[in-house]
Design an enzyme around this catalytic site. Structure first.
Site, short mmCIF file in Angstrom:
data_model
loop_
_atom_site.label_atom_id
_atom_site.label_comp_id
_atom_site.label_asym_id
_atom_site.label_seq_id
_atom_site.Cartn_x
_atom_site.Cartn_y
_atom_site.Cartn_z
N CYS A 291 44.52 50.94 42.09
CA CYS A 291 46.47 50.88 42.33
C CYS A 291 47.35 51.57 43.04
CB CYS A 291 46.55 50.22 41.49
SG CYS A 291 45.38 48.28 40.84
N CYS B 18 46.66 46.46 45.02
CA CYS B 18 47.22 46.26 43.52
C CYS B 18 48.44 47.43 43.37
CB CYS B 18 46.40 45.98 42.12
SG CYS B 18 45.47 47.27 42.11
#
Ligand SMILES: *[C@@H]1O[C@H](CO)[C@@H](O)[C@H](O)[C@H]1NC(C)=O
Ligand SMILES: *[C@@H]1O[C@H](CO)[C@@H](O)[C@H](O)[C@H]1NC(C)=O
Length: 269
Positions: free
Chosen positions: A85, A167
């Site tokens: 992420c 993400c």
């Protein structure tokens, strides 16, 4: 007339040779895979031979213009990857700068940092008309003449996977020196944007970069990039947009210190 004809044929064979399957494709792909799992990402576990076999199978089974995205399914299953992420970088028409940006930021991930992106970067492949004869090292169809080009289909699925896995915070690098900096026909505009998930992506940071010498055609508040921010807002993403990020200008100046824009910068330090 004779001379002209000869030159023309040379030109054609040159072009055709340039667009055939990359020589030593198998050795390059398998070699890159081993490089990736051994040196670049040593914690990863992949079966490089199996990935190659699934890839070859997908390309050889279909006609030269008929390799669909789903034909690569088994290959992608053999090369599944979990992405970090807050580190993904998307880009369009900013290839050179993207590379130095990624090198400086260190932990930035572009599609080319994934296993599949790394293995197939800059390669070309297609099958001969006659299936028995394998890859065509002499000539491949152009993207535009194919409904399902083998190279395009692989990159399309790789881009879908990359975007769908995004993400946290992501960065988008766009080229403000051209019209249609955000192009709905580009891989980013047509495939990646659509596959970003607003429930997983916390913040989209758009960075508009320019050639040092200009032109300055589009910006966060002008041209096609507003189309992008509209889509982001509609789909519920948080975003910010920056023109002329200083890090990016400095990166460009390191490569081209002679430009006037860079002189001003160094004089003011
Ligand atoms: C912007 O796009 C042009 C045309 O493709 C290219 O020559 C130039 O290098 C790009 N600029 C940047 C900063 O990537
Ligand atoms: C994500 O972006 C937001 C908004 O720019 C920022 O406040 C936050 O610190 C960023 N988080 C990370 C992990 O980079």
């Amino acid at each position: 007339m004779k001379y002209f004809g000869f030159a023309f044929i040379l030109f054609l064979t040159d072009r055709a040779a340039g667009f055939g399957t990359t020589p030593h494709l198998k050795q390059i792909v398998i070699g890159r895979c081993y490089e990736y799992v051994t040196l670049i990402n040593p914690s990863s576990r992949y079966n490089c031979e199996e990935i190659w076999q699934e890839f070859e199978e997908a390309v050889i089974r279909q006609s030269p213009c008929g390799v669909r995205v789903k034909d690569y399914q088994r290959m992608f299953r053999a090369s599944t990857q979990i992405l970090p992420c807050d580190k993904l970088l998307f880009w369009s028409k900013t290839r050179d700068l993207m590379h130095s940006y990624a090198a400086v930021k260190g932990s930035v991930w572009t599609l080319e940092n994934t296993l599949v992106g790394f293995m197939f970067n800059d390669l070309i492949w297609c099958r001969q008309q006659d299936r028995e004869r394998g890859f065509d090292y002499h000539t491949c169809p152009e993207w535009s003449t194919c409904l399902n080009h083998p190279v395009y289909s692989l990159w399309k699925q790789a881009s879908v996977n990359f975007a769908a896995a995004a993400c946290g915070n992501i960065t988008v690098l766009l080229n403000g020196s051209i019209h249609q900096a955000f192009n709905r026909k580009s891989m980013f505009g047509s495939v990646e944007l659509e596959n970003l998930n607003p429930r997983m992506v916390f913040h989209v940071h758009i960075n508009v970069v320019y050639n040092l010498e200009g032109p300055f055609v589009e910006s966060c508040a002008q041209g096609s990039i507003m189309g992008l921010t509209e889509v982001l807002t509609t789909r519920g993403f948080h975003w910010t947009c920056t023109d002329n990020d200083l890090t990016l200008i400095i990166l460009q100046c390191i490569k081209n210190p002679q430009w006037a824009a860079c002189q001003r910068c160094s004089n003011s330090l």
